[in-house]
Motif scaffolding. Structure first.
Motif, PDB file in Angstrom:
ATOM      1  N   ARG A  93     -50.786  30.159 -18.185  1.00 46.03           N
ATOM      2  CA  ARG A  93     -51.944  29.766 -17.388  1.00 46.03           C
ATOM      3  C   ARG A  93     -51.803  30.394 -16.005  1.00 46.03           C
ATOM      4  NH1 ARG A  93     -52.115  28.226 -21.777  1.00 46.03           N
ATOM      5  NH2 ARG A  93     -53.235  30.209 -21.811  1.00 46.03           N
ATOM      6  N   GLU A  94     -52.741  31.200 -15.626  1.00 45.38           N
ATOM      7  CA  GLU A  94     -52.632  31.958 -14.385  1.00 45.38           C
ATOM      8  C   GLU A  94     -52.477  31.022 -13.175  1.00 45.38           C
ATOM      9  OE1 GLU A  94     -55.074  35.361 -11.800  1.00 45.38           O
ATOM     10  OE2 GLU A  94     -55.836  34.668 -13.738  1.00 45.38           O
ATOM     11  N   GLY A  95     -51.444  31.284 -12.387  1.00 48.89           N
ATOM     12  CA  GLY A  95     -51.205  30.517 -11.171  1.00 48.89           C
ATOM     13  C   GLY A  95     -50.570  29.168 -11.388  1.00 48.89           C
ATOM     14  N   ARG A  96     -50.308  28.817 -12.639  1.00 46.17           N
ATOM     15  CA  ARG A  96     -49.740  27.500 -12.930  1.00 46.17           C
ATOM     16  C   ARG A  96     -48.618  27.630 -13.947  1.00 46.17           C
ATOM     17  NH1 ARG A  96     -55.025  24.218 -14.594  1.00 46.17           N
ATOM     18  NH2 ARG A  96     -55.359  26.214 -15.660  1.00 46.17           N
ATOM     19  N   ALA A  97     -47.531  26.948 -13.672  1.00 40.02           N
ATOM     20  CA  ALA A  97     -46.436  26.851 -14.635  1.00 40.02           C
ATOM     21  C   ALA A  97     -46.528  25.496 -15.321  1.00 40.02           C
ATOM     22  CB  ALA A  97     -45.100  26.989 -13.928  1.00 40.02           C
ATOM     23  N   VAL A  98     -46.350  25.492 -16.622  1.00 37.29           N
ATOM     24  CA  VAL A  98     -46.361  24.232 -17.369  1.00 37.29           C
ATOM     25  C   VAL A  98     -44.916  23.790 -17.574  1.00 37.29           C
ATOM     26  CG1 VAL A  98     -47.001  23.097 -19.528  1.00 37.29           C
ATOM     27  CG2 VAL A  98     -48.530  24.793 -18.498  1.00 37.29           C
ATOM     28  N   VAL A  99     -44.627  22.546 -17.162  1.00 36.35           N
ATOM     29  CA  VAL A  99     -43.278  21.994 -17.295  1.00 36.35           C
ATOM     30  C   VAL A  99     -43.273  20.894 -18.338  1.00 36.35           C
ATOM     31  CG1 VAL A  99     -42.668  22.585 -14.926  1.00 36.35           C
ATOM     32  CG2 VAL A  99     -43.658  20.335 -15.416  1.00 36.35           C
ATOM     33  N   ASP A 100     -42.074  20.517 -18.781  1.00 37.28           N
ATOM     34  CA  ASP A 100     -41.931  19.577 -19.899  1.00 37.28           C
ATOM     35  C   ASP A 100     -41.763  18.135 -19.446  1.00 37.28           C
ATOM     36  OD1 ASP A 100     -39.431  19.806 -18.797  1.00 37.28           O
ATOM     37  OD2 ASP A 100     -38.390  20.208 -20.691  1.00 37.28           O
ATOM     38  N   ALA A 101     -42.402  17.758 -18.367  1.00 37.24           N
ATOM     39  CA  ALA A 101     -42.347  16.371 -17.880  1.00 37.24           C
ATOM     40  C   ALA A 101     -43.759  15.890 -17.600  1.00 37.24           C
ATOM     41  CB  ALA A 101     -41.494  16.270 -16.613  1.00 37.24           C
ATOM     42  N   GLY A 102     -44.181  14.867 -18.350  1.00 39.21           N
ATOM     43  CA  GLY A 102     -45.505  14.287 -18.163  1.00 39.21           C
ATOM     44  C   GLY A 102     -45.417  12.785 -17.990  1.00 39.21           C
ATOM     45  N   TRP A 103     -46.381  12.080 -18.560  1.00 42.91           N
ATOM     46  CA  TRP A 103     -46.456  10.629 -18.355  1.00 42.91           C
ATOM     47  C   TRP A 103     -45.252   9.876 -18.926  1.00 42.91           C
ATOM     48  CZ3 TRP A 103     -51.878  11.816 -20.186  1.00 42.91           C
ATOM     49  CH2 TRP A 103     -52.758  11.944 -19.094  1.00 42.91           C
ATOM     50  N   LYS A 104     -44.596  10.431 -19.948  1.00 48.53           N
ATOM     51  CA  LYS A 104     -43.435   9.749 -20.523  1.00 48.53           C
ATOM     52  C   LYS A 104     -42.186   9.863 -19.652  1.00 48.53           C
ATOM     53  CE  LYS A 104     -44.735  10.034 -25.419  1.00 48.53           C
ATOM     54  NZ  LYS A 104     -44.351  10.601 -26.735  1.00 48.53           N
ATOM     55  N   ALA A 156     -45.998  23.595  -3.234  1.00 46.90           N
ATOM     56  CA  ALA A 156     -46.252  23.442  -4.664  1.00 46.90           C
ATOM     57  C   ALA A 156     -46.854  22.068  -4.958  1.00 46.90           C
ATOM     58  CB  ALA A 156     -44.954  23.624  -5.443  1.00 46.90           C
ATOM     59  N   THR A 157     -47.715  21.993  -5.955  1.00 49.15           N
ATOM     60  CA  THR A 157     -48.344  20.729  -6.348  1.00 49.15           C
ATOM     61  C   THR A 157     -48.236  20.537  -7.855  1.00 49.15           C
ATOM     62  OG1 THR A 157     -50.522  21.772  -6.541  1.00 49.15           O
ATOM     63  CG2 THR A 157     -49.966  20.748  -4.416  1.00 49.15           C
ATOM     64  N   TYR A 158     -48.038  19.305  -8.242  1.00 49.39           N
ATOM     65  CA  TYR A 158     -47.919  18.937  -9.652  1.00 49.39           C
ATOM     66  C   TYR A 158     -49.152  18.151 -10.061  1.00 49.39           C
ATOM     67  CZ  TYR A 158     -46.266  16.296 -13.760  1.00 49.39           C
ATOM     68  OH  TYR A 158     -46.131  15.727 -15.001  1.00 49.39           O
ATOM     69  N   GLU A 159     -49.615  18.358 -11.297  1.00 50.10           N
ATOM     70  CA  GLU A 159     -50.636  17.477 -11.881  1.00 50.10           C
ATOM     71  C   GLU A 159     -50.237  17.170 -13.316  1.00 50.10           C
ATOM     72  OE1 GLU A 159     -54.528  19.112 -12.319  1.00 50.10           O
ATOM     73  OE2 GLU A 159     -53.813  21.070 -12.992  1.00 50.10           O
ATOM     74  N   PHE A 160     -50.492  15.921 -13.728  1.00 51.32           N
ATOM     75  CA  PHE A 160     -50.164  15.519 -15.087  1.00 51.32           C
ATOM     76  C   PHE A 160     -51.026  16.287 -16.083  1.00 51.32           C
ATOM     77  CE2 PHE A 160     -48.622  11.842 -12.703  1.00 51.32           C
ATOM     78  CZ  PHE A 160     -47.389  11.635 -13.318  1.00 51.32           C
ATOM     79  N   ALA A 161     -50.396  16.675 -17.205  1.00 55.34           N
ATOM     80  CA  ALA A 161     -51.106  17.405 -18.259  1.00 55.34           C
ATOM     81  C   ALA A 161     -50.856  16.764 -19.615  1.00 55.34           C
ATOM     82  CB  ALA A 161     -50.667  18.863 -18.260  1.00 55.34           C
ATOM     83  N   GLY A 162     -50.653  15.448 -19.611  1.00 51.84           N
ATOM     84  CA  GLY A 162     -50.456  14.730 -20.858  1.00 51.84           C
ATOM     85  C   GLY A 162     -49.132  14.003 -20.912  1.00 51.84           C
ATOM     86  N   ASP A 163     -48.825  13.466 -22.106  1.00 54.35           N
ATOM     87  CA  ASP A 163     -47.604  12.689 -22.279  1.00 54.35           C
ATOM     88  C   ASP A 163     -46.352  13.491 -21.964  1.00 54.35           C
ATOM     89  OD1 ASP A 163     -49.238  10.699 -23.184  1.00 54.35           O
ATOM     90  OD2 ASP A 163     -48.588  10.783 -25.273  1.00 54.35           O
ATOM     91  N   GLU A 164     -46.308  14.739 -22.380  1.00 53.89           N
ATOM     92  CA  GLU A 164     -45.076  15.519 -22.346  1.00 53.89           C
ATOM     93  C   GLU A 164     -45.073  16.648 -21.328  1.00 53.89           C
ATOM     94  OE1 GLU A 164     -42.794  14.339 -24.116  1.00 53.89           O
ATOM     95  OE2 GLU A 164     -43.773  13.239 -25.748  1.00 53.89           O
ATOM     96  N   HIS A 165     -46.200  16.895 -20.659  1.00 47.07           N
ATOM     97  CA  HIS A 165     -46.300  18.099 -19.841  1.00 47.07           C
ATOM     98  C   HIS A 165     -46.932  17.841 -18.479  1.00 47.07           C
ATOM     99  CE1 HIS A 165     -46.336  19.548 -24.080  1.00 47.07           C
ATOM    100  NE2 HIS A 165     -45.449  20.412 -23.574  1.00 47.07           N
ATOM    101  N   GLY A 166     -46.657  18.754 -17.566  1.00 43.29           N
ATOM    102  CA  GLY A 166     -47.306  18.785 -16.269  1.00 43.29           C
ATOM    103  C   GLY A 166     -47.586  20.216 -15.869  1.00 43.29           C
ATOM    104  N   ARG A 167     -48.575  20.394 -14.983  1.00 39.65           N
ATOM    105  CA  ARG A 167     -48.909  21.716 -14.462  1.00 39.65           C
ATOM    106  C   ARG A 167     -48.490  21.784 -12.997  1.00 39.65           C
ATOM    107  NH1 ARG A 167     -53.484  20.794 -17.982  1.00 39.65           N
ATOM    108  NH2 ARG A 167     -54.389  19.459 -16.363  1.00 39.65           N
ATOM    109  N   VAL A 168     -47.791  22.845 -12.616  1.00 35.72           N
ATOM    110  CA  VAL A 168     -47.319  23.014 -11.250  1.00 35.72           C
ATOM    111  C   VAL A 168     -47.889  24.297 -10.680  1.00 35.72           C
ATOM    112  CG1 VAL A 168     -45.346  23.116  -9.714  1.00 35.72           C
ATOM    113  CG2 VAL A 168     -45.189  21.796 -11.840  1.00 35.72           C
ATOM    114  N   GLN A 169     -48.615  24.170  -9.592  1.00 37.14           N
ATOM    115  CA  GLN A 169     -49.141  25.319  -8.875  1.00 37.14           C
ATOM    116  C   GLN A 169     -48.280  25.610  -7.655  1.00 37.14           C
ATOM    117  OE1 GLN A 169     -53.262  23.846  -8.303  1.00 37.14           O
ATOM    118  NE2 GLN A 169     -53.892  25.716  -9.373  1.00 37.14           N
ATOM    119  N   GLY A 170     -48.226  26.877  -7.258  1.00 34.79           N
ATOM    120  CA  GLY A 170     -47.551  27.241  -6.022  1.00 34.79           C
ATOM    121  C   GLY A 170     -46.092  27.587  -6.166  1.00 34.79           C
TER     122      GLY A 170
END
Length: 344
Positions: free
Chosen positions: A253-264, A281-295
């Motif tokens: 995803r351009e400009g965003r890294a997906v990490v393996d930490a979400g709501w769980k 850098a900013t984080y946003e939740f992307a579901g149970d298992e993932h988050g999106r980090v910009q910056g």
């Protein structure tokens, strides 16, 4: 991840602050949920510890902690367990109704147990506690007269003041709560009852409680590890010692890294976590298992991203254990979150 060096500095700072002020420290273990951390707090001079629920107190007492205040009011379903604990350690409980005082007294009397009880006084949080005035005097009297119960003092938690960002507004609200506490204490003592023990405050307000002068004890919890919510209120005194270590799993995803930490892995009740040492850098939740980090800039799959939880208590309760690290990042051990889920 728990940085034990930062933890130790936080523990010592709070112990030093309370010792210098001549106010007892009774840290709240609902944050760290660990008898190991509680023992370190006691070695630094804490008068005892707090537990939110009987289940947490059971974990502490079974691990050898000998002085525990259960800060949630007892009901019939929890009374027998609390009385069991009172045979193993010094356990103090709180009550906010005549009916529950009579019920607990009857049960304690039948078992030949004597139990210290604090009147739970409402000072503005709109949660538990009896309002100051005749109702509070009636509850205090019921506790004092009940067989097996000793009226030891009062608890008056001003939780609604903890995260007020403006210092002057926070001070105004907290002092209004302390004046309610003081008035309630005067009314009860005018009825011939003594309240030598007055406990209140949290990480966000303990200094205000000390300044006001009515409290004999404070019960902060989050200071041990901190989080982004409290860092906005107390940004300099205590350090972040708690982190969730995530890994980049995708960079498609351009400009965003997906990490393996979400709501769980991270609680969301306090908002999104922050990225350690990367304020851009900013984080946003992307579901149970993932988050999106910009910056983050150019990163690759597998790279580690250290996240600072927004609410330490509820994030810790999502995990079975801590990985212990030092300031240098070296792993020095592991530790169970022993009271995880003990919310009854």
């Amino acid at each position: 991840m728990l940085n034990v060096d930062a933890l130790e500095r936080n523990l010592r700072r709070m112990a030093d602050d309370c010792r210098a002020a001549g106010v007892a420290l009774r840290p709240h273990t609902k944050t760290h949920k660990s008898p190991w951390v509680a023992r370190r707090q006691l070695r630094l001079g804490a008068a005892g510890v707090c537990a939110a629920k009987v289940g947490e107190a059971e974990v502490l007492v079974q691990a050898g902690i000998e002085d525990v205040l259960i800060t949630t009011d007892l009901v019939p379903a929890t009374m027998e367990r609390a009385l069991d604990l009172a045979g193993l350690a010094r356990v103090t409980v709180v009550l906010d109704s005549v009916a529950m005082a009579r019920e607990l007294g009857a049960r304690a009397g039948r078992r030949g147990v004597e139990l210290d009880v604090l009147l739970d006084l409402h000072v503005g949080q709109q949660r538990t506690g009896v309002d100051p005035g005749p109702a509070a005097v009636a509850v205090a009297t019921a506790i004092a007269e009940a067989p097996g119960l000793r009226l030891a003092g009062l608890q008056a938690y001003e939780g609604h003041c903890q995260l007020v960002p403006d210092p002057e507004e926070q001070r105004r609200r907290a002092f209004a709560s302390y004046e309610l506490m003081a008035a309630g204490r005067r009314e009860i003592e005018a009825a011939g009852l003594r309240l030598p023990w007055v406990t209140t405050a949290g990480t966000g307000t303990y200094r205000l409680a000390i300044e006001h002068g009515m409290a004999t004890e404070v019960q902060p919890g989050s200071y041990v590890v901190m989080d982004t919510q409290y860092a906005r209120v107390r940004p300099a005194r205590f350090e972040n010692a708690l982190f969730v270590l995530s890994s980049v799993v995708s960079t498609n995803r351009e400009g965003r890294a997906v990490v393996d930490a979400g709501w769980k892995a991270l609680s969301s009740d306090g908002g999104a976590p922050a990225v350690r040492d990367r304020p851009e850098a900013t984080y946003e939740f992307a579901g149970d298992e993932h988050g999106r980090v910009q910056g983050l800039g150019a990163v690759g799959a597998g790279e580690r991203v250290w996240l600072v939880p927004s609410h330490c208590d509820t994030t810790i309760n999502l995990h079975d254990g801590y990985v212990l690290v030092g300031d240098d990042g070296r792993v020095v051990g592991t530790l169970p979150v022993a009271a995880r889920g003990r919310s009854a």
